[in-house]
Structure formats: structure tokens, C-alpha cells
Motif scaffolding. Structure first.
Motif, short mmCIF file in Angstrom:
data_model
loop_
_atom_site.label_atom_id
_atom_site.label_comp_id
_atom_site.label_asym_id
_atom_site.label_seq_id
_atom_site.Cartn_x
_atom_site.Cartn_y
_atom_site.Cartn_z
N SER A 1 15.10 1.19 -0.70
CA SER A 1 13.70 1.18 -1.21
C SER A 1 13.46 2.72 -1.78
CB SER A 1 12.62 0.90 -0.06
OG SER A 1 13.04 1.41 1.25
N PRO A 2 13.62 2.73 -3.03
CA PRO A 2 13.19 3.97 -3.68
C PRO A 2 11.75 4.31 -3.91
CG PRO A 2 13.86 2.42 -5.15
CD PRO A 2 14.31 1.86 -4.08
N HIS A 3 11.46 5.47 -3.86
CA HIS A 3 9.95 5.78 -3.99
C HIS A 3 9.83 7.01 -4.86
CE1 HIS A 3 5.91 5.48 -2.80
NE2 HIS A 3 5.93 6.09 -1.64
N VAL B 1 0.97 -1.20 0.08
CA VAL B 1 0.09 0.15 0.22
C VAL B 1 0.74 1.42 0.02
CG1 VAL B 1 -1.62 1.30 1.48
CG2 VAL B 1 -2.08 -0.91 1.09
N GLY B 2 0.68 2.16 -1.17
CA GLY B 2 1.60 3.31 -1.04
C GLY B 2 2.50 3.35 -2.17
N GLN B 3 2.96 2.08 -2.54
CA GLN B 3 3.99 1.81 -3.57
C GLN B 3 3.51 1.32 -4.84
OE1 GLN B 3 7.00 -0.93 -4.34
NE2 GLN B 3 6.86 -1.95 -2.44
N MET B 4 2.43 0.83 -4.77
CA MET B 4 1.46 0.26 -5.99
C MET B 4 0.23 0.11 -5.73
SD MET B 4 2.80 -3.76 -5.29
CE MET B 4 1.61 -4.53 -6.65
N VAL B 5 -0.43 -0.17 -7.09
CA VAL B 5 -2.01 -0.19 -7.02
C VAL B 5 -2.45 -1.35 -6.18
CG1 VAL B 5 -4.08 -0.87 -8.20
CG2 VAL B 5 -2.42 0.90 -9.26
N VAL B 6 -3.33 -1.35 -5.13
CA VAL B 6 -4.01 -2.52 -4.27
C VAL B 6 -5.20 -2.41 -4.35
CG1 VAL B 6 -4.07 -3.38 -1.84
CG2 VAL B 6 -1.64 -2.43 -2.71
N TYR C 1 6.21 4.43 -11.99
CA TYR C 1 7.61 5.16 -11.71
C TYR C 1 8.58 4.35 -10.79
CZ TYR C 1 10.71 9.06 -10.69
OH TYR C 1 11.97 9.88 -10.48
N ASN C 2 7.89 3.87 -9.75
CA ASN C 2 8.78 2.96 -8.84
C ASN C 2 9.42 1.84 -9.44
OD1 ASN C 2 8.13 4.93 -6.85
ND2 ASN C 2 6.94 3.67 -5.65
N ARG C 3 8.53 1.22 -10.34
CA ARG C 3 9.13 0.30 -11.01
C ARG C 3 10.37 0.24 -11.66
NH1 ARG C 3 5.01 -0.82 -14.38
NH2 ARG C 3 3.65 -1.85 -12.79
N GLU C 4 10.32 1.55 -12.54
CA GLU C 4 11.74 1.73 -13.16
C GLU C 4 12.77 2.15 -12.30
OE1 GLU C 4 14.33 2.70 -16.30
OE2 GLU C 4 12.28 1.66 -16.14
N LEU C 5 12.41 3.03 -11.17
CA LEU C 5 13.66 3.36 -10.20
C LEU C 5 14.21 2.22 -9.75
CD1 LEU C 5 12.10 5.98 -8.01
CD2 LEU C 5 13.83 6.37 -9.98
N SER C 6 13.48 0.99 -9.19
CA SER C 6 13.84 -0.12 -8.59
C SER C 6 14.70 -1.07 -9.76
CB SER C 6 12.95 -0.99 -8.00
OG SER C 6 11.89 -1.38 -8.59
N LEU D 1 8.83 -8.05 -9.06
CA LEU D 1 9.46 -7.63 -7.81
C LEU D 1 9.08 -6.04 -7.78
CD1 LEU D 1 13.03 -8.54 -8.94
CD2 LEU D 1 11.56 -9.91 -7.32
N SER D 2 9.23 -5.78 -6.62
CA SER D 2 8.63 -4.21 -6.03
C SER D 2 9.85 -3.18 -5.74
CB SER D 2 8.10 -4.59 -4.76
OG SER D 2 9.03 -5.03 -3.55
N SER D 3 9.33 -2.01 -5.29
CA SER D 3 10.45 -1.22 -5.00
C SER D 3 11.21 -1.42 -3.68
CB SER D 3 9.50 0.28 -4.66
OG SER D 3 10.44 1.34 -4.98
N ILE D 4 11.43 -2.62 -3.16
CA ILE D 4 12.47 -3.19 -2.44
C ILE D 4 13.53 -3.65 -2.95
CG2 ILE D 4 12.67 -4.38 -0.09
CD1 ILE D 4 9.71 -3.81 0.77
N VAL D 5 14.68 -3.16 -2.94
CA VAL D 5 15.79 -3.95 -3.30
C VAL D 5 16.88 -4.34 -2.22
CG1 VAL D 5 17.73 -3.70 -4.95
CG2 VAL D 5 15.68 -2.21 -5.33
N THR D 6 17.20 -5.64 -2.29
CA THR D 6 18.00 -6.16 -1.32
C THR D 6 19.33 -6.72 -1.70
OG1 THR D 6 16.86 -8.43 -1.30
CG2 THR D 6 15.99 -6.45 0.08
N PHE D 7 20.22 -6.57 -1.09
CA PHE D 7 21.48 -7.15 -1.70
C PHE D 7 22.77 -6.89 -0.68
CE2 PHE D 7 21.73 -2.29 -1.34
CZ PHE D 7 22.85 -1.97 -1.53
N SER D 8 23.73 -7.62 -1.05
CA SER D 8 24.90 -7.71 -0.08
C SER D 8 26.26 -7.50 -1.15
CB SER D 8 25.05 -9.21 0.77
OG SER D 8 24.97 -10.25 -0.37
#
Length: 392
Positions: free
Chosen positions: A370-372, A192-197, A293-298, A319-326
Motif C-alpha cells: 500500500s504505497p503512499h 481517509v488520508g489516501q484520497m478525497v473524502v 500521486y497515490n493513483r500513479e504509484l499504485s 482502484l485505490s492505493s491498496i495493491v493485492t497479489f500472489s
């Protein structure tokens, strides 16, 4: 979307930081903070009861805005002080008994998993986790088998886990729940807030959300959606007060007909007003625009990180606007150091917050960006270059 205007309307961006922790607690638009401060000043001079009474119509708009956000009716919406409170109240309205089955996923939010384990320890419910396919999507055939075999009381799915960018197929699960008349609870605190729900498309009985993440609202806020069929069957929290029912006799009460029965009498009206403005802000922009827009950022951020040699741990087809890495060697500490030195806001998740997922991935933790929609492609490129330089 006018990104420049959005950034100008966010005081928190005017000190040069690059804010990429929206999955944790985002930056509020100026109007959200200003509305809350103004309301508290009124309470300071007139008292909370008087101010709430004078502003009753304005406060009631909270239910209209949240309903519009998730494609529901105002009578289906309840204010909550957090997504966790909303989730707990939804669960408490279901009368579990020993042997009842809850089906969930291996990627459910850890707090939800702990809640299920608590029910297992205290009541004797059974927790069953559906399988994932090789592409990391939910195995719907396995779910169908589990439903036939166990006749679950509840199916619960986290739309987007907090520890990865995976978007789970909540719509397909909802279709099965409707076919088999099973209660369905969706945790949407990261979606909720980053994509259509859309609760109609999802087909859920309960949906929970928080204000502080991608909705850009204040901490201490959230909401609960409750379906008509649940309301009509008189589901209500285990512990009610006069916000949820009318006392009709010395030993009886009558439930109120709307989802407000899931609220308690006392909460911060200033916070509720702030969340209303945050939701309206998102509604005015349009969640379809935000999601695109968020999809393109992530996408760009993941692409850069992979190209530079980082391990990206977001598995799944959507995949969402949460990007996890190491780092290439699993390093987190050097990444933390470099991001802090460059005024980049981020978060780190360790194995105790994602035990099942991180055990499966054989990792001990991740850095989460997590870009927005107030972020820019230029910021994504800058952060990518900062991280690239950290590998030298």
C-alpha cells in the motif's frame, strides 16, 4: 508536493527501508510524534487535568481539522480511540429490533461483518448483501430492489475494503439512501488520508475513520462524523457518560448538541493532539494532490506485477492505493521471504479476514502493498524488480 521535504520530515524513512504498509499502520511525520511526546512530558510534571485545561484551545482544533478533511462542520466531529470504536458507537445509537434489515456489501470489512452477525444472533436483525455487477462494481439496480422489498433500517458500505484495492461507489448508494430516508453508515478507514473524502457528496449519516493508516497518525486514534439530521433526531450511543449528556435530574439527562456526545470522558489527549497534527499535515498538502500521486504509484505497481506474471487481485473500475497479489501459483511464502530480506514493509491477508471476497476469487490469501505519498516511483520500481527476481 515536495516529496523530498516530506521524506525528510519522516524519521522512520531514514534507515533505508521501503515502507509499503500504509493500509496497516503508516509512519508518522516527525511533528506528530514530537507533539505527543512534548504533551506527555507536560502531563508528567503538571498532571493531565491541568495540561488539558491550559491547552483547551489547541485540543479543540482537532474538530476543525477533521471537519476540514471531510468537508463537514466541527460540531459534526467526534474523537474515537479507533475506527472500530467509532463504528460500534454509531451502530449502538440505532435502536434495532427483531426483523430489522441491514443491507451491506460482499466486500465489507470483516470486522463489520462480524458485528452485523453479532446483531443477528443477539437481536434478530437480518443481514442482506447487495450483488456485484460482472465488472465487480455494486449492482445499484439490485440495491434499489432490495430497498423496495425490505425497507432496511440501515445501509452500511465500506468505502475501500482492507483486502483489495476496490473503491466502492459510496456516493451512488448515498443518493439512494437520501431518496428513501434510510440511515447510511460508511466505513472510510482505508480511504481517509489516501484520497478525497467528502461527506456532503457521499450523503452519509455516519462516517468512521482511523488515525493509524493513510492519515499517518498514532495508533489508538480515529474519528466519527455524524450528520446534522442524526444529531437533531437525538441519536446517541447506547452507553453515554458525562461527555455526552448533562444530568438534569435523578432519572433524566439532556444530550449535548454536538457529535461530542459520541465520545467518552476519558481518552488520551496526547493521542488526540497527535491525530490533529497528522490531519493538519494532510490538509496542508492537499488531499487532491495526495490522491493524484497515490493513483500513479499504485497504477505503476500493478502494471509491473502483471507484466512480471503475478496474479493481481484488485477487481473493479476504480482502484485505490491498496495493491493485492500472489505468485503465479498462489504462492505467498516466498514473496514474504524476499520482501523481508530486502527490508520492504508489507502485510499478508488470509482467507479468514476476507471470507466472502477470497471465496469468490478462489484464493487463500494475498500479499498487500500500500504505497503512499512519501513513497517514490524509484521505490516502486525497486520493489517490482525484487519481486521479479523472486520468480526465478
Amino acid at each position: 508536493m515536495d516529496i523530498n521535504t516530506i521524506r525528510q520530515e519522516t524519521r522512520g524513512l531514514k534507515d533505508g527501508k521501503i515502507f509499503l504498509n500504509n493500509a496497516g499502520s503508516s509512519l508518522m511525520p516527525d511533528l506528530v510524534t514530537d507533539a505527543m511526546v512534548d504533551y506527555l512530558k507536560l502531563e508528567e510534571f503538571s498532571g493531565g487535568y491541568h495540561v488539558a485545561d491550559v491547552n483547551a484551545d489547541i485540543l479543540e482544533e482537532f474538530y476543525d481539522e477533521t471537519a476540514k478533511l471531510v468537508n463537514a462542520g466541527p460540531s459534526n466531529m467526534a474523537f474515537a480511540t479507533s475506527a472500530t470504536e467509532a463504528y460500534s458507537k454509531a451502530l449502538s445509537s440505532i435502536i434495532f429490533k427483531e426483523g430489522d434489515v441491514i443491507i451491506t456489501t460482499a466486500d465489507d470489512y470483516i470486522s463489520n461483518q462480524i458485528t452485523f452477525i453479532s446483531l443477528q444472533k443477539k437481536i434478530g436483525v437480518k443481514i442482506i448483501r447487495m450483488k456485484n455487477l460482472p465488472d465487480h462494481e455494486l449492482d445499484l439496480e439490485d440495491l434499489q430492489r432490495l430497498i423496495r422489498e425490505h425497507h432496511p433500517k440501515l445501509i452500511a458500505v465500506t468505502h475501500i475494503p482492507t483486502n483489495s484495492g476496490l473503491i466502492q461507489n459510496v456516493e451512488a448508494v448515498g443518493k439512494m439512501c437520501r431518496e428513501h430516508d434510510i440511515l447510511y453508515l460508511v466505513d472510510a478507514c482505508q480511504s481517509v488520508g489516501q484520497m478525497v473524502v467528502d461527506v456532503e457528496k457521499i450523503g452519509c449519516d455516519f462516517l468512521t475513520a482511523t488515525g493509524r493508516k493513510f492519515l499517518r497518525g498514532p495508533r489508538g486514534t480515529g474519528f466519527l462524523f455524524v450528520s446534522d439530521r442524526v444529531l437533531e433526531q437525538d441519536y446517541a450511543p447506547l452507553l453515554l457518560d458525562m461527555r455526552g449528556a448533562d444530568c438534569t435530574g435523578y432519572n433524566d439527562y439532556e444530550l449535548f448538541r454536538t457529535a461530542k456526545r459520541f465520545e467518552h470522558w476519558e481518552f488520551s489527549y496526547a493521542s488526540m493532539l497527535g491525530l490533529k497534527h497528522a490531519v493538519r499535515y494532510a490538509n496542508n498538502i492537499g488531499m487532491d494532490m495526495v490522491e493524484k500521486y497515490n493513483r500513479e504509484l499504485s497504477r505503476k505497481l500493478r502494471e509491473n506485477l502483471k507484466n512480471y506474471g503475478f496474479n493481481v487481485w484488485d477487481w473493479g473500475n476504480r482502484l485505490s492505493s491498496i495493491v493485492t497479489f500472489s505468485g503465479p501459483d498462489g504462492d505467498l511464502e516466498n514473496i514474504r521471504k524476499v520482501l523481508k530480506e530486502n527490508n520492504v514493509y508489507f502485510s499478508v491477508t488470509y482467507k479468514n479476514s476476507a471470507l466472502i471476497d477470497f471465496t469468490k476469487k478462489d484464493i487463500n490469501g494475498i500479499v498487500r502493498l500500500s504505497p503512499h505519498y512519501f513513497n517514490t516511483i524509484e521505490e516502486i520500481e525497486k520493489v517490482s524488480e525484487i519481486l521479479k527476481a523472486s520468480l526465478k
